[in-house]
Design a protein around this motif. Sequence first.
Motif, PDB file in Angstrom:
ATOM      1  N   UNK A  50      38.752  33.481  -0.178  1.00 44.03           N
ATOM      2  CA  UNK A  50      39.158  32.371   0.689  1.00 44.03           C
ATOM      3  C   UNK A  50      38.214  32.197   1.884  1.00 44.03           C
ATOM      4  N   UNK A  51      37.714  30.972   2.046  1.00 43.96           N
ATOM      5  CA  UNK A  51      36.863  30.660   3.209  1.00 43.96           C
ATOM      6  C   UNK A  51      37.739  30.357   4.429  1.00 43.96           C
ATOM      7  N   UNK A  52      38.930  29.807   4.181  1.00 46.44           N
ATOM      8  CA  UNK A  52      39.793  29.511   5.330  1.00 46.44           C
ATOM      9  C   UNK A  52      40.216  30.816   6.009  1.00 46.44           C
ATOM     10  N   UNK A  53      40.333  31.885   5.205  1.00 43.68           N
ATOM     11  CA  UNK A  53      40.714  33.175   5.802  1.00 43.68           C
ATOM     12  C   UNK A  53      39.614  33.663   6.752  1.00 43.68           C
ATOM     13  N   UNK A  54      38.371  33.439   6.337  1.00 40.64           N
ATOM     14  CA  UNK A  54      37.246  33.848   7.189  1.00 40.64           C
ATOM     15  C   UNK A  54      37.216  32.979   8.459  1.00 40.64           C
ATOM     16  N   UNK A  55      37.564  31.702   8.270  1.00 37.28           N
ATOM     17  CA  UNK A  55      37.571  30.764   9.387  1.00 37.28           C
ATOM     18  C   UNK A  55      38.611  31.183  10.442  1.00 37.28           C
ATOM     19  N   UNK A  56      39.845  31.465  10.018  1.00 34.85           N
ATOM     20  CA  UNK A  56      40.853  31.831  11.018  1.00 34.85           C
ATOM     21  C   UNK A  56      40.527  33.178  11.656  1.00 34.85           C
ATOM     22  N   UNK A  57      39.843  34.018  10.912  1.00 38.29           N
ATOM     23  CA  UNK A  57      39.411  35.304  11.486  1.00 38.29           C
ATOM     24  C   UNK A  57      38.437  35.044  12.646  1.00 38.29           C
ATOM     25  N   UNK A  58      37.547  34.075  12.451  1.00 33.23           N
ATOM     26  CA  UNK A  58      36.597  33.728  13.525  1.00 33.23           C
ATOM     27  C   UNK A  58      37.336  33.179  14.740  1.00 33.23           C
ATOM     28  N   UNK A  59      38.385  32.384  14.493  1.00 34.83           N
ATOM     29  CA  UNK A  59      39.170  31.877  15.640  1.00 34.83           C
ATOM     30  C   UNK A  59      39.903  33.018  16.350  1.00 34.83           C
ATOM     31  N   UNK A  60      40.344  34.003  15.596  1.00 32.02           N
ATOM     32  CA  UNK A  60      40.997  35.160  16.246  1.00 32.02           C
ATOM     33  C   UNK A  60      39.999  35.888  17.139  1.00 32.02           C
TER      34      UNK A  60
ATOM     35  N   UNK B  76      61.720  46.981  16.687  1.00 34.17           N
ATOM     36  CA  UNK B  76      62.568  47.491  17.776  1.00 34.17           C
ATOM     37  C   UNK B  76      64.039  47.099  17.633  1.00 34.17           C
ATOM     38  N   UNK B  77      64.305  45.885  17.120  1.00 30.97           N
ATOM     39  CA  UNK B  77      65.695  45.407  17.140  1.00 30.97           C
ATOM     40  C   UNK B  77      66.346  45.258  15.766  1.00 30.97           C
ATOM     41  N   UNK B  78      65.527  45.246  14.700  1.00 28.91           N
ATOM     42  CA  UNK B  78      66.122  45.114  13.361  1.00 28.91           C
ATOM     43  C   UNK B  78      65.906  46.376  12.528  1.00 28.91           C
ATOM     44  N   UNK B  79      65.379  47.404  13.161  1.00 24.20           N
ATOM     45  CA  UNK B  79      65.126  48.681  12.474  1.00 24.20           C
ATOM     46  C   UNK B  79      64.286  48.509  11.215  1.00 24.20           C
ATOM     47  N   UNK B  80      63.359  47.561  11.246  1.00 21.28           N
ATOM     48  CA  UNK B  80      62.513  47.321  10.081  1.00 21.28           C
ATOM     49  C   UNK B  80      61.357  48.309  10.065  1.00 21.28           C
ATOM     50  N   UNK B  81      61.122  48.880   8.885  1.00 21.39           N
ATOM     51  CA  UNK B  81      60.065  49.897   8.731  1.00 21.39           C
ATOM     52  C   UNK B  81      59.033  49.494   7.676  1.00 21.39           C
ATOM     53  N   UNK B  82      59.206  48.293   7.090  1.00 21.89           N
ATOM     54  CA  UNK B  82      58.243  47.828   6.092  1.00 21.89           C
ATOM     55  C   UNK B  82      57.818  46.412   6.491  1.00 21.89           C
ATOM     56  N   UNK B  83      56.524  46.219   6.610  1.00 22.28           N
ATOM     57  CA  UNK B  83      55.999  44.900   6.968  1.00 22.28           C
ATOM     58  C   UNK B  83      55.072  44.439   5.861  1.00 22.28           C
ATOM     59  N   UNK B  84      55.392  43.272   5.317  1.00 26.09           N
ATOM     60  CA  UNK B  84      54.605  42.720   4.218  1.00 26.09           C
ATOM     61  C   UNK B  84      53.856  41.496   4.731  1.00 26.09           C
ATOM     62  N   UNK B  85      52.555  41.493   4.555  1.00 29.47           N
ATOM     63  CA  UNK B  85      51.751  40.337   4.963  1.00 29.47           C
ATOM     64  C   UNK B  85      51.319  39.622   3.678  1.00 29.47           C
ATOM     65  N   UNK B  86      51.897  38.461   3.435  1.00 34.34           N
ATOM     66  CA  UNK B  86      51.591  37.712   2.208  1.00 34.34           C
ATOM     67  C   UNK B  86      50.408  36.784   2.439  1.00 34.34           C
ATOM     68  N   UNK B  87      49.407  36.856   1.569  1.00 34.65           N
ATOM     69  CA  UNK B  87      48.205  36.038   1.766  1.00 34.65           C
ATOM     70  C   UNK B  87      47.495  36.545   3.011  1.00 34.65           C
ATOM     71  N   UNK B  88      47.240  37.845   3.038  1.00 29.62           N
ATOM     72  CA  UNK B  88      46.824  38.526   4.279  1.00 29.62           C
ATOM     73  C   UNK B  88      45.448  38.100   4.787  1.00 29.62           C
ATOM     74  N   UNK B  89      44.565  37.673   3.892  1.00 28.19           N
ATOM     75  CA  UNK B  89      43.221  37.332   4.363  1.00 28.19           C
ATOM     76  C   UNK B  89      42.625  38.504   5.116  1.00 28.19           C
ATOM     77  N   UNK B  90      42.078  38.217   6.297  1.00 27.35           N
ATOM     78  CA  UNK B  90      41.428  39.272   7.093  1.00 27.35           C
ATOM     79  C   UNK B  90      42.338  39.736   8.240  1.00 27.35           C
ATOM     80  N   UNK B  91      43.651  39.643   8.001  1.00 25.48           N
ATOM     81  CA  UNK B  91      44.667  40.112   8.954  1.00 25.48           C
ATOM     82  C   UNK B  91      44.389  41.576   9.315  1.00 25.48           C
ATOM     83  N   UNK B  92      44.528  41.896  10.604  1.00 28.07           N
ATOM     84  CA  UNK B  92      44.302  43.285  11.032  1.00 28.07           C
ATOM     85  C   UNK B  92      45.538  43.898  11.688  1.00 28.07           C
TER      86      UNK B  92
END
Length: 283
Positions: free
Chosen positions: A9-19, A77-93
């Motif tokens: 994905x090129x859009x993923x690279x693009x939003x990474x640059x904006x980050x 902190x408030x929902x006691x969630x211990x699993x985080x799923x990033x869908x379509x993660x791209x270059x998410x950090x």
Amino acid sequence: MDDTSSTASKTALMVCAYRARASRWATPLFVDPWAQAIAGDEGEAIAARLDAHFAHMERWLALRVAYLDRLVGNAVDHLSIRQIVILGAGYDTRAARLPRAGVRYFEVDHPATQAAKRARLATLANYPIDAATYTTCNFEREDPIERLVASDLDPHDPVLVIWEGVVPYLTEAAVRATATRLAHGLDPRSLVAFDHVGKKLAAGDVKPAEREAATYVGELGEPVRFGIDDPLPLLVDCGFRWVRSLDFNELALELLGDYVRERMFRFQHIALAAVRTPVALWP
Ligand SMILES: C[S@@+](CC[C@H](N)C(=O)[O-])C[C@H]1O[C@@H](n2cnc3c(N)ncnc32)[C@H](O)[C@@H]1O
């Protein structure tokens, strides 16, 4: 991205640059210390060309990232969630930026993008690659829950699902199929967050300048295919029973302290959905 796509994905690279850019604000809403190195010259060049068509993209993206970062903290902190799923993660950090004791991150993406991401991360000296579990899935034809469970996600433990910057690029059928699996396949205490654009924007029924921005993104190989003004009926069809929505003007007012009508932020929303009312108040 369809089945035949072998290009990352090129859009993923693009939003990474904006980050990367938003991380350099005098008072940043978040700091992504890896975005610059990951996006590289290629990402910067793609973002620079979008600037000419949608001058507010950097702010819009910064608001989206900051809000979803906050959601991670609230969910842990408030929902006691211990699993985080990033869908379509791209270059998410987030797995590297927002580590929390006992919290597992799962990154799900189209195989082509995920392979490109892993190759880029491997070139960085200080990136904790093992902070996430990587799972491939093409939302147009595969079941994300099946793929996640095969990667050791516990479907009986609640999950925060972040589906950021992805829904507009999918067909409605893929959005419905994925949302239905999220509603039925995860623990009912789970929470799903995604952003979406309005129907008119997706259909190109907007001012020429906005159409040009969508055309440019389409030329990157990822046309905007799905827009929806009010996702509540669709989410109810898919099995959700609690829905909240906020627009980017509300976020801008809260996080940047201003309102600028010309930004057209009112046509872009973040939706939150759950099959049961979350125990903490949202958003
Ligand atoms: C605009 S990028 C957003 C990336 C990331 N979430 C972010 O906000 O930085 C779109 C993402 O959607 C993914 N994507 C698009 N179509 C897909 C599909 N059919 N199956 C899986 N992922 C897809 C791309 O691979 C890419 O990572």
